[in-house]
Design a protein around this motif. Sequence first.
Motif, PDB file in Angstrom:
ATOM      1  N   VAL A  10      27.769  50.045  27.745  1.00 43.96           N
ATOM      2  CA  VAL A  10      28.496  49.770  28.994  1.00 43.96           C
ATOM      3  C   VAL A  10      27.719  50.343  30.174  1.00 43.96           C
ATOM      4  CG1 VAL A  10      30.704  50.032  30.218  1.00 43.96           C
ATOM      5  CG2 VAL A  10      30.678  50.033  27.711  1.00 43.96           C
ATOM      6  N   VAL A  11      27.515  49.519  31.216  1.00 50.13           N
ATOM      7  CA  VAL A  11      26.793  50.052  32.389  1.00 50.13           C
ATOM      8  C   VAL A  11      27.603  51.166  33.025  1.00 50.13           C
ATOM      9  CG1 VAL A  11      25.412  48.012  32.980  1.00 50.13           C
ATOM     10  CG2 VAL A  11      27.755  48.218  33.856  1.00 50.13           C
ATOM     11  N   ASN A  12      26.881  52.128  33.619  1.00 47.11           N
ATOM     12  CA  ASN A  12      27.566  53.344  34.076  1.00 47.11           C
ATOM     13  C   ASN A  12      28.655  53.100  35.108  1.00 47.11           C
ATOM     14  OD1 ASN A  12      25.530  52.670  35.854  1.00 47.11           O
ATOM     15  ND2 ASN A  12      24.623  54.689  35.966  1.00 47.11           N
ATOM     16  N   TRP A  13      28.495  52.093  35.970  1.00 47.44           N
ATOM     17  CA  TRP A  13      29.523  51.892  37.002  1.00 47.44           C
ATOM     18  C   TRP A  13      30.814  51.284  36.444  1.00 47.44           C
ATOM     19  CZ3 TRP A  13      24.697  49.432  37.321  1.00 47.44           C
ATOM     20  CH2 TRP A  13      24.672  48.058  37.037  1.00 47.44           C
ATOM     21  N   ASP A  14      30.738  50.755  35.212  1.00 44.92           N
ATOM     22  CA  ASP A  14      31.968  50.306  34.539  1.00 44.92           C
ATOM     23  C   ASP A  14      32.490  51.363  33.560  1.00 44.92           C
ATOM     24  OD1 ASP A  14      31.860  47.954  35.882  1.00 44.92           O
ATOM     25  OD2 ASP A  14      31.271  46.703  34.176  1.00 44.92           O
ATOM     26  N   ARG A  15      31.580  52.168  33.074  1.00 51.22           N
ATOM     27  CA  ARG A  15      31.916  53.220  32.109  1.00 51.22           C
ATOM     28  C   ARG A  15      32.748  54.304  32.782  1.00 51.22           C
ATOM     29  NH1 ARG A  15      26.765  56.156  31.253  1.00 51.22           N
ATOM     30  NH2 ARG A  15      25.911  54.129  30.768  1.00 51.22           N
ATOM     31  N   VAL A  16      32.302  54.715  33.965  1.00 50.62           N
ATOM     32  CA  VAL A  16      33.015  55.733  34.756  1.00 50.62           C
ATOM     33  C   VAL A  16      33.037  55.208  36.193  1.00 50.62           C
ATOM     34  CG1 VAL A  16      33.088  58.165  35.447  1.00 50.62           C
ATOM     35  CG2 VAL A  16      32.117  57.551  33.235  1.00 50.62           C
ATOM     36  N   PRO A  17      34.010  54.348  36.513  1.00 48.93           N
ATOM     37  CA  PRO A  17      33.991  53.673  37.819  1.00 48.93           C
ATOM     38  C   PRO A  17      34.347  54.592  38.995  1.00 48.93           C
ATOM     39  CG  PRO A  17      35.932  53.027  36.556  1.00 48.93           C
ATOM     40  CD  PRO A  17      35.118  53.908  35.658  1.00 48.93           C
ATOM     41  N   TRP A  18      33.937  54.141  40.179  1.00 51.53           N
ATOM     42  CA  TRP A  18      34.312  54.834  41.419  1.00 51.53           C
ATOM     43  C   TRP A  18      35.751  54.480  41.787  1.00 51.53           C
ATOM     44  CZ3 TRP A  18      29.074  54.170  40.837  1.00 51.53           C
ATOM     45  CH2 TRP A  18      28.232  55.159  41.359  1.00 51.53           C
ATOM     46  N   LEU A  19      36.505  55.477  42.146  1.00 56.48           N
ATOM     47  CA  LEU A  19      37.897  55.286  42.544  1.00 56.48           C
ATOM     48  C   LEU A  19      38.024  54.323  43.724  1.00 56.48           C
ATOM     49  CD1 LEU A  19      40.929  56.198  42.446  1.00 56.48           C
ATOM     50  CD2 LEU A  19      40.275  58.120  43.918  1.00 56.48           C
ATOM     51  N   GLU A  20      37.084  54.418  44.667  1.00 57.51           N
ATOM     52  CA  GLU A  20      37.222  53.685  45.929  1.00 57.51           C
ATOM     53  C   GLU A  20      36.491  52.345  45.976  1.00 57.51           C
ATOM     54  OE1 GLU A  20      34.117  57.012  46.324  1.00 57.51           O
ATOM     55  OE2 GLU A  20      36.128  56.816  45.538  1.00 57.51           O
ATOM     56  N   GLU A  21      35.741  52.013  44.924  1.00 54.52           N
ATOM     57  CA  GLU A  21      34.940  50.785  44.984  1.00 54.52           C
ATOM     58  C   GLU A  21      35.675  49.571  44.409  1.00 54.52           C
ATOM     59  OE1 GLU A  21      30.929  51.273  43.560  1.00 54.52           O
ATOM     60  OE2 GLU A  21      30.488  52.809  45.060  1.00 54.52           O
ATOM     61  N   THR A  22      35.206  48.392  44.792  1.00 50.82           N
ATOM     62  CA  THR A  22      35.866  47.144  44.394  1.00 50.82           C
ATOM     63  C   THR A  22      35.891  46.945  42.882  1.00 50.82           C
ATOM     64  OG1 THR A  22      33.733  46.055  44.757  1.00 50.82           O
ATOM     65  CG2 THR A  22      35.337  45.887  46.522  1.00 50.82           C
ATOM     66  N   ARG A  23      34.943  47.548  42.193  1.00 49.70           N
ATOM     67  CA  ARG A  23      34.803  47.326  40.748  1.00 49.70           C
ATOM     68  C   ARG A  23      35.991  47.886  39.950  1.00 49.70           C
ATOM     69  NH1 ARG A  23      32.622  43.687  37.932  1.00 49.70           N
ATOM     70  NH2 ARG A  23      32.045  44.381  35.878  1.00 49.70           N
ATOM     71  N   LEU A  24      36.637  48.931  40.457  1.00 47.88           N
ATOM     72  CA  LEU A  24      37.688  49.602  39.677  1.00 47.88           C
ATOM     73  C   LEU A  24      38.787  48.635  39.234  1.00 47.88           C
ATOM     74  CD1 LEU A  24      38.933  52.164  38.454  1.00 47.88           C
ATOM     75  CD2 LEU A  24      40.061  52.566  40.640  1.00 47.88           C
ATOM     76  N   ALA A  25      39.266  47.812  40.153  1.00 51.33           N
ATOM     77  CA  ALA A  25      40.366  46.896  39.828  1.00 51.33           C
ATOM     78  C   ALA A  25      39.985  45.950  38.682  1.00 51.33           C
ATOM     79  CB  ALA A  25      40.745  46.090  41.068  1.00 51.33           C
ATOM     80  N   LYS A  26      38.689  45.625  38.593  1.00 52.19           N
ATOM     81  CA  LYS A  26      38.228  44.682  37.555  1.00 52.19           C
ATOM     82  C   LYS A  26      38.124  45.332  36.183  1.00 52.19           C
ATOM     83  CE  LYS A  26      35.530  41.898  40.821  1.00 52.19           C
ATOM     84  NZ  LYS A  26      35.221  42.716  41.994  1.00 52.19           N
ATOM     85  N   VAL A  27      37.851  46.646  36.146  1.00 49.72           N
ATOM     86  CA  VAL A  27      37.589  47.287  34.846  1.00 49.72           C
ATOM     87  C   VAL A  27      38.661  48.279  34.408  1.00 49.72           C
ATOM     88  CG1 VAL A  27      35.091  47.020  35.080  1.00 49.72           C
ATOM     89  CG2 VAL A  27      36.173  49.158  35.812  1.00 49.72           C
ATOM     90  N   VAL A  28      39.618  48.555  35.281  1.00 48.15           N
ATOM     91  CA  VAL A  28      40.584  49.630  34.995  1.00 48.15           C
ATOM     92  C   VAL A  28      41.322  49.428  33.668  1.00 48.15           C
ATOM     93  CG1 VAL A  28      42.522  48.637  36.308  1.00 48.15           C
ATOM     94  CG2 VAL A  28      42.321  51.126  36.058  1.00 48.15           C
ATOM     95  N   ASP A  29      41.607  48.176  33.341  1.00 49.66           N
ATOM     96  CA  ASP A  29      42.360  47.912  32.103  1.00 49.66           C
ATOM     97  C   ASP A  29      41.529  48.142  30.841  1.00 49.66           C
ATOM     98  OD1 ASP A  29      44.521  47.274  33.640  1.00 49.66           O
ATOM     99  OD2 ASP A  29      44.135  45.116  33.614  1.00 49.66           O
ATOM    100  N   GLN A  30      40.207  48.198  31.005  1.00 49.54           N
ATOM    101  CA  GLN A  30      39.353  48.420  29.827  1.00 49.54           C
ATOM    102  C   GLN A  30      39.106  49.905  29.569  1.00 49.54           C
ATOM    103  OE1 GLN A  30      35.895  46.061  30.967  1.00 49.54           O
ATOM    104  NE2 GLN A  30      37.386  44.525  31.667  1.00 49.54           N
ATOM    105  N   LEU A  31      39.534  50.763  30.500  1.00 48.73           N
ATOM    106  CA  LEU A  31      39.287  52.204  30.334  1.00 48.73           C
ATOM    107  C   LEU A  31      40.277  52.780  29.335  1.00 48.73           C
ATOM    108  CD1 LEU A  31      38.865  53.234  34.092  1.00 48.73           C
ATOM    109  CD2 LEU A  31      37.053  52.696  32.457  1.00 48.73           C
ATOM    110  N   THR A  32      39.752  53.558  28.402  1.00 49.27           N
ATOM    111  CA  THR A  32      40.647  54.180  27.423  1.00 49.27           C
ATOM    112  C   THR A  32      40.855  55.649  27.776  1.00 49.27           C
ATOM    113  OG1 THR A  32      38.729  54.628  26.022  1.00 49.27           O
ATOM    114  CG2 THR A  32      39.976  52.636  25.534  1.00 49.27           C
TER     115      THR A  32
END
Length: 289
Positions: A71-93
């Motif tokens: 998993v790329v690092n920005w999806d593995r441990v996403p930034w709270l404030e960046e646009t990516r969080l909403a896309k990956v939040v459901d995959q975080l365990t």
Amino acid sequence: MPSSVELYLQYEGLIVPKETHSFESLQYAQQFKFKDDDVVAVTYPKSGTVWMQEILPLVLNGGDLTPLNTVVNWDRVPWLEETRLAKVVDQLTSPRALVSHFTYNLMPPSFHTSKAKVIYVMRNPKDVLVSSYYFHQMASFLEDPGTFDEFIEKFLEGRVLFGKWTDHVKSWRRAELGDRIMFITYEEMIQDFPASIRRISDFLGCNLTEEVIQKVAEHCSFKSMKSNCMSNFSLVPKKYMDNDKSPFLRKGIAGDWKNHFSSEQLARFTSVIRKELEGENFSLLWSLD
């Protein structure tokens, strides 16, 4: 060159890049629901964020290397404030790990009512500035930094991403979070990495064995990260980040500022930072001279 108006958003008096942030993502961060077992590594930009994205999953999962390699690092441990969080939040365990550049006052309401833990990583501001200067040269979504002299002035005035370094540090140093917060410096991590991992592990209640700590230290070393495409940002298209101009993971050392500051620049920088930290009840671990 694109202007700062084209490249940046203003948010609560701070500037953030439009390429990775939107008003929606900043709003999403405010409504984000923290869980009690969440961990967030908070940094001022260029202070070890990407390093924490590497370390936290391994500490939290007992040294399992799978996330680092898949998993790329920005999806593995996403930034709270960046646009990516909403896309990956459901995959975080759980326990989930996040990173953030927010000052303390920008943390969402749910953070304050949860038991989520914070690791605040500080770095010598002179090295932060040098690292940031090179980052601005290679990232097309950031303003051209100008000369080193001009960039020092921008930095000291807070006309850089996430505002003044001193404001950021003060906001978190004054946060009354008790045993929910741990402070560590980039320099401590470089000096004795296994000991730093042990501190992080103990703080998070992970109680890693010595063997696992050594394994984490090995796989989260600068050399190891630089050769891992999931961690070195080489997967980011060149039009956004040109590693030929300056590699994203440049040196990973402490003290590179000595190769950049003139004695006049150092005197100016030091006097401003000192003045802004006057009367604070914490001391810095580095000499500012």
